[in-house]
Design a protein around this motif. Structure first.
Motif, short mmCIF file in Angstrom:
data_model
loop_
_atom_site.label_atom_id
_atom_site.label_comp_id
_atom_site.label_asym_id
_atom_site.label_seq_id
_atom_site.Cartn_x
_atom_site.Cartn_y
_atom_site.Cartn_z
N UNK A 16 0.84 -1.20 0.00
CA UNK A 16 0.00 0.00 0.00
C UNK A 16 0.87 1.24 0.00
N UNK A 17 0.69 2.12 -0.98
CA UNK A 17 1.38 3.40 -0.94
C UNK A 17 0.57 4.39 -0.11
N UNK A 18 1.24 5.41 0.40
CA UNK A 18 0.55 6.34 1.29
C UNK A 18 0.10 5.64 2.55
N UNK A 19 0.90 4.69 3.01
CA UNK A 19 0.50 3.88 4.16
C UNK A 19 0.79 4.49 5.51
N UNK A 20 1.30 5.74 5.52
CA UNK A 20 1.64 6.37 6.79
C UNK A 20 0.48 7.00 7.51
N UNK A 21 -0.67 7.10 6.86
CA UNK A 21 -1.82 7.75 7.50
C UNK A 21 -3.07 7.49 6.68
N UNK A 22 -4.21 8.02 7.18
CA UNK A 22 -5.44 8.08 6.41
C UNK A 22 -5.93 6.77 5.84
N UNK A 23 -6.32 6.82 4.57
CA UNK A 23 -6.88 5.65 3.90
C UNK A 23 -5.89 4.50 3.86
N UNK A 24 -4.64 4.79 3.55
CA UNK A 24 -3.63 3.74 3.50
C UNK A 24 -3.49 3.01 4.82
N UNK A 25 -3.49 3.77 5.92
CA UNK A 25 -3.39 3.15 7.25
C UNK A 25 -4.62 2.30 7.53
N UNK A 29 -4.66 -1.73 8.37
CA UNK A 29 -5.22 -2.29 9.61
C UNK A 29 -6.22 -3.39 9.30
N UNK A 30 -7.11 -3.14 8.35
CA UNK A 30 -8.14 -4.12 8.03
C UNK A 30 -7.54 -5.40 7.46
N UNK A 31 -6.65 -5.28 6.49
CA UNK A 31 -6.09 -6.47 5.84
C UNK A 31 -5.17 -7.23 6.80
N UNK A 32 -4.39 -6.52 7.59
CA UNK A 32 -3.52 -7.20 8.56
C UNK A 32 -4.36 -7.96 9.57
N UNK A 33 -5.50 -7.38 9.97
CA UNK A 33 -6.38 -8.04 10.91
C UNK A 33 -7.01 -9.30 10.34
N UNK A 34 -6.95 -9.45 9.02
CA UNK A 34 -7.48 -10.65 8.37
C UNK A 34 -6.36 -11.52 7.83
N UNK A 35 -5.18 -11.38 8.49
CA UNK A 35 -4.04 -12.28 8.30
C UNK A 35 -3.33 -12.12 6.95
N UNK A 36 -3.30 -10.90 6.43
CA UNK A 36 -2.51 -10.62 5.25
C UNK A 36 -1.14 -10.07 5.66
N UNK A 37 -0.12 -10.38 4.86
CA UNK A 37 1.16 -9.70 5.00
C UNK A 37 1.01 -8.30 4.41
N UNK A 38 1.57 -7.30 5.10
CA UNK A 38 1.39 -5.92 4.67
C UNK A 38 2.74 -5.25 4.43
N UNK A 39 2.85 -4.60 3.28
CA UNK A 39 3.99 -3.75 2.97
C UNK A 39 3.50 -2.33 2.78
#
Length: 267
Positions: A16-25, A29-39
């Protein structure tokens, strides 16, 4: 690895780009909570660290300027090497610098176009080979309700989001043979740091304009849920929030009335 954990390479992976805040964050949070690896990729290292701290298991992070093509290739290559795959690439990074075209500085115009559109093109090109190598992969571009109807006072921003919409539609056809699904999100007004930047040539922020116009904000968590649905569904464009849905309806069924309303608002 503990009992019950899925080995790296078997867990689905999202960058995810723009992952430091807002929509990216919120998406992270949602995908990590469903057991995805997040970059995460962002120019804001501190913001990414804050996002990573909110995720179960953390996240892999890279300082990334989406305008830097060689950096894109390096970062995605590193992420895929560590994660073992790339199931979803979210082109989310963007800026909301606004203002009337005649009053915007040339540097602001160039920066909005470079980040909001050229950065998305760069991400798509860099991600193509990795997405093609992952069955069922998705390119998800974050556009805007401003891609449904041009927004007075946000002319350049709106134009970049229309460009993202056009790119999404083109790649939806172009990449189908490669097994890559392409989709976009079109959120309305989301109360994120993006809206707190001053409008070019004024002391007002984009957020001030939303409030003065009587528009509503859509919770960022709703955008994250829409991202999940877009990844797992078959919709090309997903309007998110009341403003985006009203614009979608009016642009299709009442374009004359919508045009008059936009002109009246500027007067």
């Amino acid at each position: 690895m503990t009992m019950g954990e899925v080995p790296v390479g078997e867990r689905r992976a999202i960058f995810i780009t723009g992952g430091g805040s807002g929509i990216g964050r919120a998406i992270a949070i949602l995908f990590a909570g469903r057991d995805w690896q997040v970059g995460l990729g962002d120019v804001d290292a501190r913001g990414m660290a804050e996002t990573a701290a909110l995720l179960p298991g953390g996240a892999m992070t890279w300082v990334l300027d989406v305008c830097d093509r060689p950096a894109w290739a390096r970062v995605l290559g590193d992420f895929v090497q560590k994660a073992g795959r790339l199931d979803v690439l979210v082109n989310n990074a963007g800026i909301a610098t606004g203002g009337a075209l005649a009053s915007m500085s040339e540097s602001d115009i160039d920066r909005v176009i470079a980040i909001n559109f050229t950065g998305v093109v760069n991400g798509a090109r860099a991600g193509h080979a990795f997405l093609k190598a992952t069955p069922g992969s998705v390119l998800l571009n974050v556009a805007s309700a401003s891609a449904i109807w041009g927004s007075p006072g946000l002319s350049v921003y709106s134009a970049t989001k229309f460009a993202v919409r056009g790119l999404t539609e083109a790649l939806d056809g172009e990449w189908t043979a490669d097994g890559i699904k392409v989709a976009s999100l079109m959120p309305g007004f989301i109360d994120t740091p993006l809206l707190r930047v001053n409008v070019s040539g004024s002391n007002r922020t984009a957020r001030d304009g939303v409030v003065a116009g009587g528009f509503e904000f859509t919770p960022v968590e709703r955008v994250a849920e829409a991202a999940w649905d877009a990844v797992h569904g078959d919709r090309l464009h997903t309007p998110v929030g009341p403003t985006a849905k009203r614009l979608t309806f009016a642009a299709r069924w009442l374009p004359g009335k919508l045009r008059r309303q936009m002109k009246a608002r500027r007067r």
